[in-house]
Scaffold this active site. Structure first.
Site, PDB file in Angstrom:
ATOM      1  N   GLY A 138       7.606  -1.239   2.558  1.00 18.75           N
ATOM      2  CA  GLY A 138       8.922  -0.592   2.558  1.00 18.75           C
ATOM      3  C   GLY A 138       9.279  -0.032   1.201  1.00 18.75           C
ATOM      4  O   GLY A 138       9.086  -0.688   0.175  1.00 18.75           O
ATOM      5  N   LEU A 154       0.952   4.914   0.930  1.00 15.77           N
ATOM      6  CA  LEU A 154       0.160   5.833   1.756  1.00 15.77           C
ATOM      7  C   LEU A 154       0.059   7.205   1.100  1.00 15.77           C
ATOM      8  O   LEU A 154      -0.972   7.867   1.187  1.00 15.77           O
ATOM      9  CB  LEU A 154       0.774   5.960   3.150  1.00 15.77           C
ATOM     10  CG  LEU A 154       0.876   4.662   3.975  1.00 15.77           C
ATOM     11  CD1 LEU A 154       1.433   4.945   5.360  1.00 15.77           C
ATOM     12  CD2 LEU A 154      -0.468   3.965   4.086  1.00 15.77           C
ATOM     13  N   GLY A 178      12.082   3.044   0.593  1.00 15.66           N
ATOM     14  CA  GLY A 178      13.294   3.814   0.291  1.00 15.66           C
ATOM     15  C   GLY A 178      14.451   3.006  -0.257  1.00 15.66           C
ATOM     16  O   GLY A 178      14.995   3.307  -1.319  1.00 15.66           O
ATOM     17  N   GLU A 179      14.844   1.968   0.478  1.00 12.60           N
ATOM     18  CA  GLU A 179      16.054   1.249   0.089  1.00 12.60           C
ATOM     19  C   GLU A 179      15.841   0.368  -1.137  1.00 12.60           C
ATOM     20  O   GLU A 179      16.793   0.007  -1.830  1.00 12.60           O
ATOM     21  CB  GLU A 179      16.555   0.426   1.275  1.00 12.60           C
ATOM     22  CG  GLU A 179      17.092   1.321   2.363  1.00 12.60           C
ATOM     23  CD  GLU A 179      17.249   0.601   3.691  1.00 12.60           C
ATOM     24  OE1 GLU A 179      18.351   0.593   4.223  1.00 12.60           O
ATOM     25  OE2 GLU A 179      16.260   0.048   4.191  1.00 12.60           O
ATOM     26  N   ARG A 181       0.840  -1.192   0.000  1.00 15.81           N
ATOM     27  CA  ARG A 181       0.000   0.000   0.000  1.00 15.81           C
ATOM     28  C   ARG A 181       0.882   1.251   0.000  1.00 15.81           C
ATOM     29  O   ARG A 181       1.836   1.346   0.778  1.00 15.81           O
ATOM     30  CB  ARG A 181      -0.858  -0.019   1.256  1.00 15.81           C
ATOM     31  CG  ARG A 181      -1.899   1.082   1.338  1.00 15.81           C
ATOM     32  CD  ARG A 181      -2.568   0.967   2.702  1.00 15.81           C
ATOM     33  NE  ARG A 181      -3.695   1.852   2.860  1.00 15.81           N
ATOM     34  CZ  ARG A 181      -4.254   2.097   4.048  1.00 15.81           C
ATOM     35  NH1 ARG A 181      -3.780   1.514   5.129  1.00 15.81           N
ATOM     36  NH2 ARG A 181      -5.274   2.910   4.143  1.00 15.81           N
TER      37      ARG A 181
HETATM   38 MO1  MOS Z   1      18.848   2.699   6.611  1.00 19.85          MO
HETATM   39  S1  MOS Z   1      20.792   2.277   6.058  1.00 19.85           S
HETATM   40  O1  MOS Z   1      18.302   1.290   7.338  1.00 19.85           O
HETATM   41  O2  MOS Z   1      18.865   4.057   7.582  1.00 19.85           O
END
Ligand code: MOS
Length: 756
Positions: free
Chosen positions: A717, A647, A719-720, A645
């Protein structure tokens, strides 16, 4: 959940709620903090890379104008080392001996009335070192491998035998450079003692960790320690743990009995807040003639400093990546005379996926298959390490929709076969995945008589948009208009939250915020259900819908009452409740990683079903390589992302763009360089090159997939996931453009020049 929530704002593209504060310069970062009576500290760092301090003379510095204290190993108190934290080591307490383990090690902290006086005094300190030859290379005969208990070997089937018998084999060794997080915000700490009570403002991704670590090191009650960080200024993993300079600033404040402020210099940022250690990785792939993987072997070596511990998850994603019966992985670390490494933007995953996804690309040429088709053929229908289902997995949609949007079908298979004028054009792609990480989290929520809601948790917003998405989530969960909702974070006096790390805070904190808001609604319902004066009399949680600043009976708009009306009638100023997340799985890193180094499955709270939760992406990249100059430009990127999802599509998209920028930097530019004596030479943003706006051109983000059913808020999740895979996609595109396979990051011009 029993309360009917109307998703009015969640899922819509929203500006940052803190955008105005940031643009106006009124957001308070640690570097902005000024306290009455505050004095200033500077650090003196070792210019030696290994050895000991033979002689140190600080009397001239102590007598210099404005100086309050010069603290060195000669006068610092003995301090204990705090226990391991969930993400790895606590720092070695600084100034505990004359030993020098790395360049840039703190050897003194100087406190003065002004920062300039402190700098002048620091220059007066005389140090003589006894130099030893530093250990700088993996093949130095003095090294030995460290096998970390948290990253054990993994094996299923018999990879060695399957490799020998495979129709097609790929053996290749890849290297990744040392990288250093370079957030724009310089890391800063302000510490102030009042007896045994401590207030600390610190650049961190984890206020509760700062509080607990400092309480331990200084032997005081954690209840008296309070850590603040309402705005971080960027961290990328560098703020996941406390660092020696935080301990030193706190020590300086204790010894001088004054509030003390320390701001790291840009050069000190390269030695004091961790880095991505360099790695060497050997990949061995075996496949049938039709491209089906029969064996994957992944062996990595990465650097570690002389005294610390850190988890390095370089091979961690490999066992889960493809449907392959025979897989073995091994991750070792080698201690070198380098500054302490740490977490940096998809730590481990970023390096590991570069090697794996490059090797898979090499296999595509070996078997004569399109790299996308090869990956589709090896798609893992179930979690390959256990056979359990995925909680959700739209990777095939990422492949297909991403390819469609990118125009992958226009790719001609032969390297050097696509051109645009004098530019060689290359198309490359890679798969990315990140296991969902959602540790336990708490929150507290209030609704006040003026109809406003205030929800808070001791979490952080490292720039990802946490303030914004949590405000949105709380607004929907409470049915309060978003303009009337305030979200607070960045204060360890607020309920305990995990680090903003592992791309897991939106899920972890979202779970807590949702659970707490439901408890708050329940508190209102329990008041009115017996109240003759309320139109809601007799209602139960399962009967109601929250909206328009109050509660109504679902389907009966006439039976509605605002929170403010209820509070007024009961003569209350506010109702406040505390709550915590229903943790979807055993996902605290310590337990998770200790169990065979793999994440344990999530369990659906409602059904008890077990499954693996992860986010997936397919990255497609077009590069242009100048035949004459060797310059490489990432002309465009299409990332198709299944993060469950979403947001807020606007902040999520920004996350992906930011991750891709980091991936471009890692692929093409970023390298922390030492000279032959182990001294760092890249100590500024002129020498350490990151991707700038001109390097991040056309980025197209596509969200595919559905909300995940295993987690309360359905997120997996973001970002990474964006950084993971980008370096491989770029390297694969460079190979397609030029015919040169660059197996070492960064892909500097000289690695393709003359070959292009
Ligand atoms: Mo990230 S490297 O888990 O802040």
């Amino acid at each position: 959940m029993s309360t009917a929530t109307v998703a009015e704002v969640v899922g819509t593209a929203r500006d940052r709620v803190d955008g105005r504060l940031k643009v106006m310069g009124t957001a308070t970062y640690p570097i902005d903090v000024a306290l009455p009576g505050m004095v200033h500290a500077v650090l003196l760092q070792s210019t030696a890379t290994s050895g000991r301090i033979r002689h140190m003379a600080s009397d001239a510095a102590e007598r210099a104008p404005g100086v309050l204290a010069v603290i060195t190993h000669l006068n610092a108190p003995r301090l204990p080392r705090a226990p391991m934290t969930p993400i790895g080591a606590s720092p070695m307490p600084p100034l505990q001996s004359d030993a020098i383990l790395h360049y840039g090690q703190h050897v003194a902290i100087i406190v003065a009335e002004t920062v300039f006086q402190a700098q002048e005094a620091a220059a007066l300190i005389e140090i003589t070192y006894e130099h030893q030859t530093p250990v700088l290379a993996f093949d130095d005969p003095r090294t030995y491998p460290v096998f970390h208990e948290w990253t054990p070997d993994y094996a299923r089937g018999d990879a060695t035998r399957a490799l020998t018998g495979a129709d097609v084999q790929v053996y290749a060794t890849y290297t990744t450079a040392r990288n250093t997080n370079s957030p724009i915000g310089l890391f800063a700490t302000v510490a102030a003692w009042d007896g045994d009570a401590l207030t600390v403002h610190d650049t961190t991704q984890w206020p509760h960790g700062v509080r607990e670590s400092l309480a331990f090191v200084f032997g005081v009650d954690p209840a008296g320690v309070r850590a603040f960080v309402p705005f971080v200024g960027g961290a990328f993993g560098a703020g996941l743990r406390i660092w020696p300079h935080v301990i030193l600033t706190t020590l300086a404040a204790r010894m001088t009995k004054r509030p003390v402020k320390l701001v790291l210099t840009r050069a000190q940022m390269f030695t004091s807040i961790g880095h991505r250690p360099n790695s060497v990785q050997r990949l061995s792939l075996g496949a049938n003639r039709d491209g089906r993987l029969t064996a994957v072997e992944h062996v990595s070596t990465s650097a570690l400093d002389m005294a610390d511990e850190m988890i390095n998850l370089i091979t961690h994603g490999t066992s889960d990546a493809y449907a392959c019966p025979n897989v073995s992985t091994r991750a070792t670390q080698i201690r070198l005379s380098i500054p302490v490494p740490g977490s940096m933007r998809a730590p481990g995953e970023a390096e590991g996926s570069f090697a794996l996804e490059s090797a898979v690309d090499e296999l595509s040429y070996a078997v004569g298959l399109d790299p996308l088709e090869l990956r589709i053929r090896n798609y893992a229908q179930v979690h390959p390490a256990t056979g359990l289902p995925w909680s959700s997995n739209a990777l095939l949609d990422c492949y297909r929709q991403g390819a469609e949007r990118f125009g992958w079908s226009a790719r001609t298979p032969q390297p050097r076969s696509m051109r645009s004028g004098h530019l060689l054009v290359g198309y490359g792609m890679a798969r990315a995945a990140l296991i969902a990480y959602q540790p336990a989290c708490k929150a507290i929520a209030s609704i006040r008589r003026d109809g406003t809601a205030f929800v808070r948790s001791g979490a952080t917003d490292i720039g990802t948009g946490t303030y914004t998405v949590m405000t949105m989530l709380a607004a929907d969960c409470l049915g309060v208009p978003i303009e009337r909702v305030q979200f607070g974070l960045g204060d360890s006096a607020m309920p305990k939250a995990p680090q903003e790390g592992g791309s897991g805070l939106t899920g972890a904190l979202g779970n807590a915020v949702e659970a707490t808001c439901i408890e708050l609604v329940r508190a209102f319902v329990s008041r009115v259900t017996d109240d003759d004066a309320s139109p809601l009399k007799g209602c139960r949680m399962e009967d109601i819908t929250v909206r328009n600043g109050g509660i109504q009976i679902t389907g009966d708009p006439a039976r509605f009452e605002t929170y403010a009306e209820i509070l007024t009638r009961f003569g209350l100023d506010e109702i406040t409740v505390e709550g915590e997340s229903a943790t979807p799985g055993e996902t605290s890193p310590a337990t998770v990683i200790a169990r065979a180094g793999r994440f344990v499955p999530f369990t659906a709270p409602s059904t008890g079903a077990r499954a693996y939760a992860g986010a997936f992406a397919a990255h497609f990249v077009e590069v242009h390589v100048d035949q004459d100059l060797g310059t490489i430009r990432v002309a465009r990127v299409v990332s198709a992302v299944d993060a469950g999802r979403i947001l807020n599509p606007k902040t999520a998209r920004s996350q992906i763009i930011g991750g891709i920028a980091g991936g471009i930097g890692m692929a093409l530019f970023e390298e922390t360089v030492s000279d032959r004596s182990g001294r760092l030479v890249t100590l500024s943003l002129a020498d350490y090159v990151v991707a700038a706006n001109a390097d991040v051109r056309d980025v197209d983000v596509l969200f595919v997939g559905q909300p995940d059913s295993m987690t309360a808020v359905g997120t997996k999740g973001v970002g990474e996931l964006a950084l993971t895979g980008i370096p491989a996609a770029i390297a694969n595109a460079v190979h397609h453009a030029t015919g040169t396979r660059v197996r070492s990051l960064p892909i500097a011009i000289e690695k393709v020049l003359g070959q292009a």
